[in-house]
Design a protein around this motif. Sequence first.
Motif, PDB file in Angstrom:
ATOM      1  N   LEU A  72       4.421  22.687   9.224  1.00 41.37           N
ATOM      2  CA  LEU A  72       5.511  23.641   9.389  1.00 41.37           C
ATOM      3  C   LEU A  72       5.923  23.745  10.857  1.00 41.37           C
ATOM      4  CD1 LEU A  72       7.195  25.662   7.711  1.00 41.37           C
ATOM      5  CD2 LEU A  72       5.504  27.396   8.284  1.00 41.37           C
ATOM      6  N   VAL A  73       4.933  23.773  11.753  1.00 41.84           N
ATOM      7  CA  VAL A  73       5.219  23.860  13.186  1.00 41.84           C
ATOM      8  C   VAL A  73       5.953  22.616  13.671  1.00 41.84           C
ATOM      9  CG1 VAL A  73       4.153  23.912  15.477  1.00 41.84           C
ATOM     10  CG2 VAL A  73       3.338  25.451  13.694  1.00 41.84           C
TER      11      VAL A  73
ATOM     12  N   ALA B  82       7.800  20.616  11.893  1.00 44.77           N
ATOM     13  CA  ALA B  82       9.168  20.678  11.359  1.00 44.77           C
ATOM     14  C   ALA B  82      10.022  21.634  12.191  1.00 44.77           C
ATOM     15  CB  ALA B  82       9.130  21.125   9.898  1.00 44.77           C
ATOM     16  N   GLY B  83       9.417  22.751  12.623  1.00 42.44           N
ATOM     17  CA  GLY B  83      10.134  23.696  13.475  1.00 42.44           C
ATOM     18  C   GLY B  83      10.532  23.078  14.805  1.00 42.44           C
ATOM     19  N   PHE B  84       9.603  22.294  15.405  1.00 43.00           N
ATOM     20  CA  PHE B  84       9.923  21.611  16.658  1.00 43.00           C
ATOM     21  C   PHE B  84      11.095  20.639  16.478  1.00 43.00           C
ATOM     22  CE2 PHE B  84       5.333  22.149  18.327  1.00 43.00           C
ATOM     23  CZ  PHE B  84       5.673  23.363  18.913  1.00 43.00           C
ATOM     24  N   GLN B  85      11.056  19.901  15.372  1.00 38.34           N
ATOM     25  CA  GLN B  85      12.131  18.929  15.124  1.00 38.34           C
ATOM     26  C   GLN B  85      13.471  19.626  14.910  1.00 38.34           C
ATOM     27  OE1 GLN B  85      10.365  16.879  11.824  1.00 38.34           O
ATOM     28  NE2 GLN B  85       9.380  15.340  13.099  1.00 38.34           N
ATOM     29  N   LEU B  86      13.452  20.731  14.178  1.00 33.39           N
ATOM     30  CA  LEU B  86      14.697  21.482  13.963  1.00 33.39           C
ATOM     31  C   LEU B  86      15.197  22.101  15.271  1.00 33.39           C
ATOM     32  CD1 LEU B  86      13.972  23.200  10.545  1.00 33.39           C
ATOM     33  CD2 LEU B  86      15.696  21.460  11.019  1.00 33.39           C
ATOM     34  N   THR B  87      14.261  22.470  16.149  1.00 34.25           N
ATOM     35  CA  THR B  87      14.660  22.994  17.455  1.00 34.25           C
ATOM     36  C   THR B  87      15.412  21.940  18.249  1.00 34.25           C
ATOM     37  OG1 THR B  87      12.725  24.447  17.492  1.00 34.25           O
ATOM     38  CG2 THR B  87      13.811  24.027  19.600  1.00 34.25           C
TER      39      THR B  87
ATOM     40  N   TYR C 258      18.297  37.130  17.106  1.00 37.42           N
ATOM     41  CA  TYR C 258      17.397  36.534  16.126  1.00 37.42           C
ATOM     42  C   TYR C 258      18.147  36.179  14.835  1.00 37.42           C
ATOM     43  CZ  TYR C 258      13.507  38.019  19.091  1.00 37.42           C
ATOM     44  OH  TYR C 258      12.639  38.180  20.145  1.00 37.42           O
TER      45      TYR C 258
ATOM     46  N   GLY D 215      18.578  32.537  13.341  1.00 34.36           N
ATOM     47  CA  GLY D 215      18.138  32.291  11.970  1.00 34.36           C
ATOM     48  C   GLY D 215      19.264  31.789  11.091  1.00 34.36           C
TER      49      GLY D 215
ATOM     50  N   LEU E  77      20.025  28.214  12.016  1.00 31.72           N
ATOM     51  CA  LEU E  77      18.976  27.340  11.472  1.00 31.72           C
ATOM     52  C   LEU E  77      19.156  27.129   9.978  1.00 31.72           C
ATOM     53  CD1 LEU E  77      16.370  25.790  12.081  1.00 31.72           C
ATOM     54  CD2 LEU E  77      15.100  27.904  11.632  1.00 31.72           C
TER      55      LEU E  77
ATOM     56  N   CYS F  47      19.718  23.532   8.185  1.00 31.69           N
ATOM     57  CA  CYS F  47      18.812  23.068   7.122  1.00 31.69           C
ATOM     58  C   CYS F  47      19.581  22.765   5.840  1.00 31.69           C
ATOM     59  CB  CYS F  47      17.736  24.119   6.848  1.00 31.69           C
ATOM     60  SG  CYS F  47      16.541  24.317   8.176  1.00 31.69           S
TER      61      CYS F  47
END
Length: 200
Positions: free
Chosen positions: A125-126, A128-133, A158, A162, A165, A169
């Motif tokens: 999950l982390v 994936a979060g880095f990649q989306l960032t 925020y 969100g 994001l 996605c």
Amino acid sequence: MSTLPPRIEKRIEHNIDKKLTQRHVVETMLEAERPYFSAEQIRARARPEVSKETVRLRLNGLRERDVIADDTYPESITLYYINHPESSWPLSPEGKDALAFKSPLETLSVSDFLRLRNPAGIQTLVLAGFQLTLVLFAIGIVAPVILSDPLVQSTNGYWEAGGTLFVVCFALLLAERLVRMIRTNREPTRSLLPDSIRSK
């Protein structure tokens, strides 16, 4: 000469006088990274100099010995595969287990996430979060040139992050579904082509 599974070894002919033996056919099928083969594909991989009829004779002999199985499709296309008694699929038991394997995110429950009890799922999950960032950073560079306003606007930072994001996605999911649908529609046509054309 590779070692065959004992179940297959005791069923095949051990006649080495033939230009194309049953062993050679089985070894070719086991060594390739695919579950299905046409007779022409096996001939091209095993012994291109032998006739297609010879390959069919070896395949029929292996089928009679319950070493391989086949499926016939429209337009008289017959595909052969190794007959694994442990699996009803044209796939090895190992391959079936690999397909049934769940990804770390699929096993990550809300409870495990809150208690940090599933390291593999949380790490996935982390990452994936880095990649989306990185994707959001790239959009932040390009968006001012293309769009006059942000994708999502809010007085709460925020919520704005969100919402952006979520839109990214959702767009990625739609793009993946579209590409998969296009590939699925093209695959039946490509599977009917000879290997020499398909590889171009």
